[in-house]
Design a protein around this motif. Structure first.
Motif, short mmCIF file in Angstrom:
data_model
loop_
_atom_site.label_atom_id
_atom_site.label_comp_id
_atom_site.label_asym_id
_atom_site.label_seq_id
_atom_site.Cartn_x
_atom_site.Cartn_y
_atom_site.Cartn_z
N SER A 3 0.83 -1.20 0.00
CA SER A 3 0.00 0.00 0.00
C SER A 3 0.86 1.25 0.00
CB SER A 3 -0.92 0.01 1.22
OG SER A 3 -0.15 0.10 2.41
N VAL A 4 0.30 2.32 -0.56
CA VAL A 4 0.90 3.65 -0.54
C VAL A 4 -0.16 4.59 0.02
CG1 VAL A 4 1.75 5.56 -1.95
CG2 VAL A 4 2.46 3.21 -2.45
N LEU A 5 0.20 5.36 1.03
CA LEU A 5 -0.76 6.20 1.74
C LEU A 5 -0.63 7.66 1.31
CD1 LEU A 5 -2.93 6.55 3.95
CD2 LEU A 5 -1.06 6.82 5.59
N TYR A 6 -1.76 8.24 0.85
CA TYR A 6 -1.86 9.67 0.58
C TYR A 6 -2.74 10.30 1.66
CZ TYR A 6 -0.19 8.82 -4.21
OH TYR A 6 0.55 8.46 -5.31
N ARG A 7 -2.31 11.43 2.19
CA ARG A 7 -3.12 12.15 3.17
C ARG A 7 -3.47 13.54 2.61
NH1 ARG A 7 0.42 9.59 7.10
NH2 ARG A 7 -0.81 8.24 8.47
N PHE A 8 -4.77 13.87 2.65
CA PHE A 8 -5.25 15.18 2.21
C PHE A 8 -5.89 15.88 3.41
CE2 PHE A 8 -4.98 12.80 -1.68
CZ PHE A 8 -4.60 13.74 -2.64
N LEU A 43 -1.68 -0.67 -3.80
CA LEU A 43 -2.98 -0.15 -3.40
C LEU A 43 -2.78 1.26 -2.85
CD1 LEU A 43 -6.04 -0.85 -2.95
CD2 LEU A 43 -5.40 -1.35 -0.58
N ALA A 44 -3.32 2.26 -3.54
CA ALA A 44 -3.25 3.64 -3.08
C ALA A 44 -4.41 3.90 -2.13
CB ALA A 44 -3.30 4.60 -4.26
N ILE A 45 -4.10 4.27 -0.90
CA ILE A 45 -5.12 4.59 0.10
C ILE A 45 -5.11 6.09 0.33
CG2 ILE A 45 -5.85 4.25 2.50
CD1 ILE A 45 -4.61 1.52 2.44
N PHE A 46 -6.29 6.70 0.31
CA PHE A 46 -6.43 8.14 0.48
C PHE A 46 -7.14 8.42 1.79
CE2 PHE A 46 -6.38 7.07 -3.99
CZ PHE A 46 -5.45 7.96 -4.51
N ASN A 51 -10.96 13.43 10.28
CA ASN A 51 -11.62 12.18 10.65
C ASN A 51 -11.06 10.98 9.89
OD1 ASN A 51 -13.33 13.45 12.47
ND2 ASN A 51 -14.81 13.94 10.87
N ARG A 52 -10.08 11.22 9.02
CA ARG A 52 -9.38 10.15 8.29
C ARG A 52 -10.35 9.30 7.47
NH1 ARG A 52 -5.36 7.23 12.39
NH2 ARG A 52 -4.55 6.42 10.43
N ARG A 53 -11.31 9.98 6.83
CA ARG A 53 -12.21 9.29 5.89
C ARG A 53 -11.34 8.68 4.81
NH1 ARG A 53 -15.82 6.82 4.07
NH2 ARG A 53 -17.85 7.53 3.32
N ALA A 54 -11.61 7.44 4.39
CA ALA A 54 -10.69 6.75 3.51
C ALA A 54 -11.38 6.14 2.31
CB ALA A 54 -9.95 5.65 4.28
N THR A 55 -10.65 6.11 1.20
CA THR A 55 -11.02 5.33 0.03
C THR A 55 -9.74 4.82 -0.60
OG1 THR A 55 -12.36 5.30 -2.01
CG2 THR A 55 -11.02 7.28 -1.60
N GLU A 229 -5.71 -4.57 3.86
CA GLU A 229 -6.21 -5.84 3.33
C GLU A 229 -7.69 -5.75 2.98
OE1 GLU A 229 -6.23 -10.63 4.39
OE2 GLU A 229 -5.27 -9.18 5.75
N ALA A 230 -8.47 -5.04 3.82
CA ALA A 230 -9.89 -4.91 3.55
C ALA A 230 -10.14 -4.12 2.27
CB ALA A 230 -10.59 -4.24 4.73
N PHE A 231 -9.44 -3.00 2.11
CA PHE A 231 -9.61 -2.20 0.89
C PHE A 231 -9.12 -2.98 -0.33
CE2 PHE A 231 -9.87 1.72 3.60
CZ PHE A 231 -11.13 2.10 3.16
N ALA A 232 -8.04 -3.73 -0.17
CA ALA A 232 -7.54 -4.53 -1.29
C ALA A 232 -8.53 -5.60 -1.71
CB ALA A 232 -6.20 -5.16 -0.92
N SER A 233 -9.34 -6.09 -0.77
CA SER A 233 -10.34 -7.10 -1.10
C SER A 233 -11.55 -6.52 -1.80
CB SER A 233 -10.79 -7.83 0.18
OG SER A 233 -11.63 -7.00 0.96
N GLY A 234 -11.66 -5.16 -1.81
CA GLY A 234 -12.77 -4.52 -2.50
C GLY A 234 -13.71 -3.74 -1.61
#
Length: 264
Positions: A3-8, A43-46, A51-55, A229-234
């Motif tokens: 995974s690669v984490l982007y924070r906005f 997997l790019a995680i944003f 509140n660290r809302r993520a997609t 892992e959860a995001f990678a599963s869809g």
């Protein structure tokens, strides 16, 4: 998949980046400190806002003398843009009251002290006025959790705000349900008796008629690797138990609104 984490800092900045990009330039530079190999899929995680809302979305890495970049498939970029447009608050918009409605539902149903949900406020306080009509009214939600107390809690909360709830204890039963009748959202635990929640999510994403069904993980797995892992599963969203009813309500109705907009 790594995974690669982007924070906005906020949703608006994320929306500006993903919605103003031309179709032929679906790339992002690598965040500081991240390292990738040329041709590697990650997997790019944003993470968005305080509140660290993520997609998330899969991307292919490329490394050149100018630096490393991640390139996204058009369908995944369009999904990110849709997420940004539907999640970002608009000027003059009113706060979402649906999460608060779920909190009231939990308290009035007498479930505030059950495991898995954090407190609903001082006991004996008079309930506030009834909430306005909810945008998710009539939507069908499948709750998948082997804990009967959590199933009872979530069913009471969601039915109190006029959602139709089916609660099951296993991934196998959940799979039979979604194959047999339409649902608008699955609220899914990770630890299930035989097939895990991760395996169920992967199965849903492989079936043409179910691959777009929104999945929200509600689980005690709290590590960042579990989230990856959860995001990678869809998965579409991820919350950790114990949860706060207003936040769970906001995320559920957010996913339902996105599904409604996509369908229309």
């Amino acid at each position: 998949m790594r995974s690669v984490l982007y924070r906005f800092p906020d949703l608006q900045q994320f929306e500006q980046i993903v919605c103003d990009t031309e179709e032929g330039d679906l790339e992002l530079g690598l965040p500081a400190g991240e390292v990738v190999a040329d041709g590697e899929w990650v997997l790019a995680i944003f993470e968005l806002g305080e509140n660290r809302r993520a997609t998330s979305a899969a991307a292919c890495a490329s490394v050149s003398p100018e630096g490393a970049r991640l390139t996204f498939e058009p369908r995944d970029w369009r999904r990110l843009a849709h997420f940004a447009r539907t999640e970002a608050p608009r000027p003059g918009s009113v706060p979402d009251t649906e999460g608060a409605a779920l909190l009231r539902a939990a308290a009035e149903a007498g479930h505030a002290a059950l495991p898995g949900v954090q407190g609903a406020g001082p006991a004996g306080r008079a309930p506030p006025p009834a909430p306005p009509r909810l945008q998710g009214k009539g939507a069908r939600v499948l709750v998948v959790d082997d804990d009967p107390h959590i199933r009872e809690l979530l069913s009471a909360m969601l039915e109190a705000v006029e959602l139709t709830v089916v609660a099951v204890a296993s991934a196998e039963e959940a799979l039979a349900r979604v194959r047999g009748s339409p649902f608008h959202l699955v609220v899914l635990d990770w630890n299930l008796p035989r097939m895990t929640g991760i395996e169920l999510c992967r199965t849903l994403r492989q079936e043409p008629g179910l691959r777009d069904l929104p999945v929200l993980f509600l689980t005690a797995h709290a590590s960042s690797q579990d989230m990856v892992e959860a995001f990678a599963s869809g998965a579409d969203d991820y919350m950790v138990k114990p949860f706060r009813a207003p936040e769970l309500g906001a995320r559920i109705f957010s996913l339902l609104r996105r599904t409604k907009r996509r369908a229309s």
